[in-house]
Design a protein around this motif. Structure first.
Motif, mmCIF file in Angstrom:
data_model
loop_
_atom_site.group_PDB
_atom_site.id
_atom_site.type_symbol
_atom_site.label_atom_id
_atom_site.label_comp_id
_atom_site.label_asym_id
_atom_site.label_seq_id
_atom_site.Cartn_x
_atom_site.Cartn_y
_atom_site.Cartn_z
ATOM 1 N N SER A 1 0.666 -1.365 -0.019
ATOM 2 C CA SER A 1 -0.016 -0.134 0.072
ATOM 3 C C SER A 1 0.978 1.376 0.122
ATOM 4 O O SER A 1 1.917 1.225 0.620
ATOM 5 C CB SER A 1 -0.895 0.123 1.416
ATOM 6 N N GLY A 2 0.204 2.362 -0.462
ATOM 7 C CA GLY A 2 0.976 3.537 -0.304
ATOM 8 C C GLY A 2 1.113 4.104 1.073
ATOM 9 O O GLY A 2 0.113 3.428 1.753
ATOM 10 N N PHE A 3 1.848 5.141 1.235
ATOM 11 C CA PHE A 3 1.947 5.478 2.586
ATOM 12 C C PHE A 3 2.595 6.961 2.459
ATOM 13 O O PHE A 3 2.960 7.455 1.682
ATOM 14 C CB PHE A 3 2.895 4.721 3.298
ATOM 15 N N ALA A 4 2.416 7.648 3.836
ATOM 16 C CA ALA A 4 2.811 9.082 3.861
ATOM 17 C C ALA A 4 3.386 9.192 5.261
ATOM 18 O O ALA A 4 2.962 8.668 6.340
ATOM 19 C CB ALA A 4 1.830 10.019 3.743
ATOM 20 N N THR A 5 4.618 9.766 5.434
ATOM 21 C CA THR A 5 5.113 10.053 6.881
ATOM 22 C C THR A 5 5.373 11.575 6.944
ATOM 23 O O THR A 5 5.690 12.319 6.064
ATOM 24 C CB THR A 5 6.487 9.231 6.945
ATOM 25 N N LEU A 6 5.355 12.002 8.071
ATOM 26 C CA LEU A 6 5.657 13.339 8.450
ATOM 27 C C LEU A 6 6.516 13.641 9.694
ATOM 28 O O LEU A 6 6.287 12.809 10.658
ATOM 29 C CB LEU A 6 4.191 14.207 8.990
ATOM 30 N N ASP A 7 7.558 14.124 9.440
ATOM 31 C CA ASP A 7 8.474 14.283 10.630
ATOM 32 C C ASP A 7 8.860 16.010 10.743
ATOM 33 O O ASP A 7 8.572 16.726 9.847
ATOM 34 C CB ASP A 7 10.009 14.022 9.704
ATOM 35 N N LEU A 8 8.965 16.103 12.038
ATOM 36 C CA LEU A 8 9.101 17.464 12.486
ATOM 37 C C LEU A 8 10.436 17.674 13.137
ATOM 38 O O LEU A 8 11.237 16.620 13.655
ATOM 39 C CB LEU A 8 7.984 17.544 13.584
ATOM 40 N N ARG A 9 11.000 18.864 13.099
ATOM 41 C CA ARG A 9 12.465 18.818 13.734
ATOM 42 C C ARG A 9 12.407 20.656 14.136
ATOM 43 O O ARG A 9 11.636 21.338 13.648
ATOM 44 C CB ARG A 9 13.387 19.002 12.662
ATOM 45 N N GLY A 10 13.441 20.645 15.080
ATOM 46 C CA GLY A 10 13.484 21.997 15.869
ATOM 47 C C GLY A 10 15.126 22.185 16.181
ATOM 48 O O GLY A 10 15.728 20.992 16.363
ATOM 49 N N GLU A 11 15.559 23.246 16.290
ATOM 50 C CA GLU A 11 16.845 23.470 16.695
ATOM 51 C C GLU A 11 17.099 24.770 17.329
ATOM 52 O O GLU A 11 16.340 25.950 17.034
ATOM 53 C CB GLU A 11 17.756 23.672 15.417
ATOM 54 N N TYR A 12 17.946 24.862 18.563
ATOM 55 C CA TYR A 12 18.189 25.948 19.189
ATOM 56 C C TYR A 12 19.563 26.207 19.169
ATOM 57 O O TYR A 12 20.467 25.324 19.692
ATOM 58 C CB TYR A 12 17.580 26.185 20.737
ATOM 59 N N ARG A 13 19.885 27.553 18.988
ATOM 60 C CA ARG A 13 21.335 27.929 18.910
ATOM 61 C C ARG A 13 21.760 28.548 20.118
ATOM 62 O O ARG A 13 21.394 29.546 20.568
ATOM 63 C CB ARG A 13 21.798 28.783 17.648
ATOM 64 N N LEU A 14 22.476 27.748 20.779
ATOM 65 C CA LEU A 14 23.192 28.284 22.291
ATOM 66 C C LEU A 14 24.063 29.731 21.819
ATOM 67 O O LEU A 14 24.046 30.419 22.605
ATOM 68 C CB LEU A 14 23.931 27.395 23.007
ATOM 69 N N ASP A 15 24.919 29.218 20.957
ATOM 70 C CA ASP A 15 25.811 30.485 20.335
ATOM 71 C C ASP A 15 26.174 30.248 19.036
ATOM 72 O O ASP A 15 25.580 29.257 18.344
ATOM 73 C CB ASP A 15 27.114 30.671 21.583
ATOM 74 N N GLU A 16 27.362 30.620 18.656
ATOM 75 C CA GLU A 16 27.581 30.437 17.357
ATOM 76 C C GLU A 16 28.400 28.911 17.018
ATOM 77 O O GLU A 16 28.599 28.766 15.777
ATOM 78 C CB GLU A 16 28.757 31.380 16.742
ATOM 79 N N GLN A 17 28.637 28.272 18.071
ATOM 80 C CA GLN A 17 29.316 26.930 18.103
ATOM 81 C C GLN A 17 28.385 25.875 18.493
ATOM 82 O O GLN A 17 28.596 24.800 18.123
ATOM 83 C CB GLN A 17 30.513 27.151 18.822
ATOM 84 N N TRP A 18 27.622 26.029 19.463
ATOM 85 C CA TRP A 18 26.645 24.782 20.119
ATOM 86 C C TRP A 18 25.101 25.008 19.557
ATOM 87 O O TRP A 18 24.907 25.966 19.507
ATOM 88 C CB TRP A 18 26.718 25.161 21.598
#
Length: 613
Positions: A560-577
């Motif tokens: 059968s056909g299918f669909a998946t949904l992914d969510l993502r998030g990111e937080y920059r502590l500073d320019e390196q982390w």
């Protein structure tokens, strides 16, 4: 988006081996080398190309190479049960062994199965991936019927010492980590990295499947890569690369009599090493010499005892000459040598073969016109001579719109399993051949970019199982036609990127299978990515959908056909982390891409990253 013009002189100054991308610091418009064995921007290429760079890898928070590749137009995957399990990639409806795979310029893949172990390649040690859709045998020889995928390991061109690291955890008792160090001093540079991952995985086979273990089938991977180079005062450049990936994979083996098949697992090793020299004897003449070795090893155990060992090795040599004839005109001449060898616990009637390839290419342009002509002859020790060629023409209808057309032939030599596997192989097989036609439009308007391509491929002497011989045979023909569309823009503050593939991969063999769909390839594939930054925080989502497919050529087992949904998030502590979080298969879709093999449900992953400036 402004266009970047690359003159032949500039091309020669940064020319690289067809099997390598060790270009210096990338310009604003990144150069791709896979489509023509010489540097070009995506807008200049007369082929359908996709670039996945390091920034996109980290933005999508992918945990494997197959996760990255499934978002590419024309790509359909069949996976046998989640992370680390055997994964077959079908490009534009062609067979899984019709895709040539290169790592840092070296041809890789198993000489016995004919495919590359995408699932074992460490995504944290990859700098970029170039995907070319359409035949490229006229430049690379066997296997490039559906296209070419070239993977480049990490190379940081920044000055001084720059460490990086990542650590992650998530569902299914998954843990991962990577660390590395890059440096540059004067004309010398290096990049070293290590990566490790471990997961309990899922139960690969459904619990209702009789004769299979009711347990989780885990996977772990330990990898390392090294790239280094030096440019001498006389202009000579030397560099080398090494990648090794070791894996341990648990899987389910059928056990209908409850007497054998439990505790099945395999230890694998993927190793790629290469050396390259590049110099210019004369101003308009760039010479590139490259040597490499790729190894694919697998040891399998079952019921607590040794079961099988496969060890294949591919040695390659390349000599390429890029000559600037005049402004806008470049001639490429070269020779490739390849030696394949098979060892292990299975005795093959033949266990090695050589292939020598001689190729020429002419790249030209004048005003609004561009063209690419290529011709190659391969002398295969087992299958004799094969001539392949391609021609492509592009015309700029305006500063923002270009049309192109291309035609190419290709071939694929049978694998050692198809020829000589005891009780199965057929040494009388001929090579598979193909002819492809493509028409395309691509635009770079102020609001974004788009591309539309229509393609048609016919494969002759397609190798398939012949029940009359109880062995593989050249019994099939295939006709594949389709349309790819991609679009990227910014709307309501969000970055939007979408692609749609509609294709008809059909058998054209005599008999009952005539007109049937080729197995495990979906007719419809849709990908949609949206991302947005909110100061230090960024968020995104990926939708992947595929239509129904069949698991067999008889078209009796429907998936059968299918669909998946992914969510993502990111937080920059500073320019390196950075802190990252991702939810995969948010809606917990229940689906299979290979009959009888489960796919992971909803899962959550967390990652912390550091990159020195």
């Amino acid at each position: 988006m402004s266009k970047v013009v690359v003159t032949p002189a500039a091309i020669l100054l940064c020319a690289v081996s067809p099997f390598s991308l060790a270009a210096e610091a990338l310009p604003l418009a990144p150069l791709l080398v896979t489509a023509s064995r010489t540097p070009q921007t995506a807008e200049q290429s007369l082929a359908a190309v996709t670039l996945i760079d390091r920034a996109e890898i980290e933005r999508k928070q992918a945990t494997s190479v197959p996760e990255l590749l499934r978002g590419v137009p024309g790509v359909s995957l069949a996976n046998n049960g989640g992370p680390g399990k055997t994964t077959s990639l079908f490009l534009r409806g062609s067979e899984s062994d019709h895709v040539l795979v290169l790592i840092d310029g070296i041809k890789v893949g198993s000489a016995t199965s004919g495919s590359a172990a995408f699932q074992d390649l460490p995504v944290e040690l990859i700098e970029r991936i170039e995907i070319v859709r359409g035949p490229r045998s006229s430049l690379y020889g066997s296997e490039a019927i559906g296209g070419v995928i070239q993977i480049f390991t990490r190379k940081d061109a920044g000055a001084g010492l720059r460490p990086f690291l990542s650590a992650g955890t998530g569902s299914h008792a998954s843990h991962s980590g990577s660390a590395g160090l890059s440096g540059r001093a004067g004309s010398s540079w290096f990049n070293f990295g290590v990566s490790a991952s471990d997961t309990d995985g899922i139960n690969v086979k459904p619990r209702s499947a009789s004769g299979y273990e009711d347990d989780r089938d885990g996977y772990r991977n330990l990898s390392a890569s090294l790239r280094a180079g030096h440019r001498f005062a006389n202009g000579l450049e030397l560099d080398g690369n090494l990648l090794q990936a070791k894996s341990h994979n648990d899987y389910d083996q059928v056990n209908t009599r409850r007497t054998a098949g439990f505790g099945a697992n395999a230890d694998g090793v993927q190793k790629v090493a290469g050396l390259r020299a590049r110099f210019a004897p004369l101003d308009p003449w760039q010479v590139t010499l490259q040597a490499g070795r790729a190894e694919d090893k697998s040891d399998a155990d079952q019921d607590g005892a040794f079961y099988s060992r496969f060890d294949t090795r591919r040695d390659s040599l390349s000599w390429q000459n890029d000559v600037s004839l005049a402004a806008g005109h470049t001639l490429v001449l070269g020779v490739d040598h390849q030696h394949d060898e098979v060892n292990g616990s299975t005795a093959y009637a033949e266990d090695s073969r050589d292939n020598d390839g001689y190729f020429a290419q002419y790249l030209g342009g004048s005003g609004r016109h561009d063209w690419q002509l290529a011709l190659r002859r391969d002398d295969n020790q087992q299958f004799g001579d094969h001539e392949t060629g391609s021609v492509a023409y592009g015309y700029a209808l305006s500063d923002e719109l270009r049309a192109y057309a291309s035609y190419g032939s290709a071939f694929k030599a049978p694998t050692f399993n198809e020829l000589y596997y005891p009780g199965y192989g057929n040494p009388a097989l001929d090579a598979e051949t193909s002819r492809s036609l493509e028409l395309g439009l691509q635009g770079q308007p102020a609001w974004g970019h788009w591309q539309l391509a229509a393609f048609r491929t016919r494969v002759d002497d397609l190798i398939a199982y012949d029940s009359r011989l109880e062995a593989p045979n050249n019994v099939d023909q295939a006709r594949i036609r389709g349309v790819e569309a991609s679009l990227g823009s910014q709307w309501l503050g969000w970055d939007w990127n979408a692609n749609l593939t509609l294709q008809e991969p059909e058998s054209r063999a005599d008999g009952a299978s005539d007109g049937n769909e080729l197995p495990r390839r979906a007719r419809q594939i849709l990908n949609l990515d949206i991302d947005r930054a909110f100061g230090r925080f960024s968020a995104g989502a990926s939708l992947h959908a595929e239509g129904q497919r069949y698991d067999d050529l008889a078209n009796q087992r429907e998936l059968s056909g299918f669909a998946t949904l992914d969510l993502r998030g990111e937080y920059r502590l500073d320019e390196q982390w950075r802190l990252q979080a991702r939810v995969t298969n948010l809606l917990d879709a229940d689906y299979q891409t290979a009959a009888g093999f489960n796919q992971p449900g909803q899962a959550v992953y967390f990652t912390v990253r550091y990159q020195a400036l």
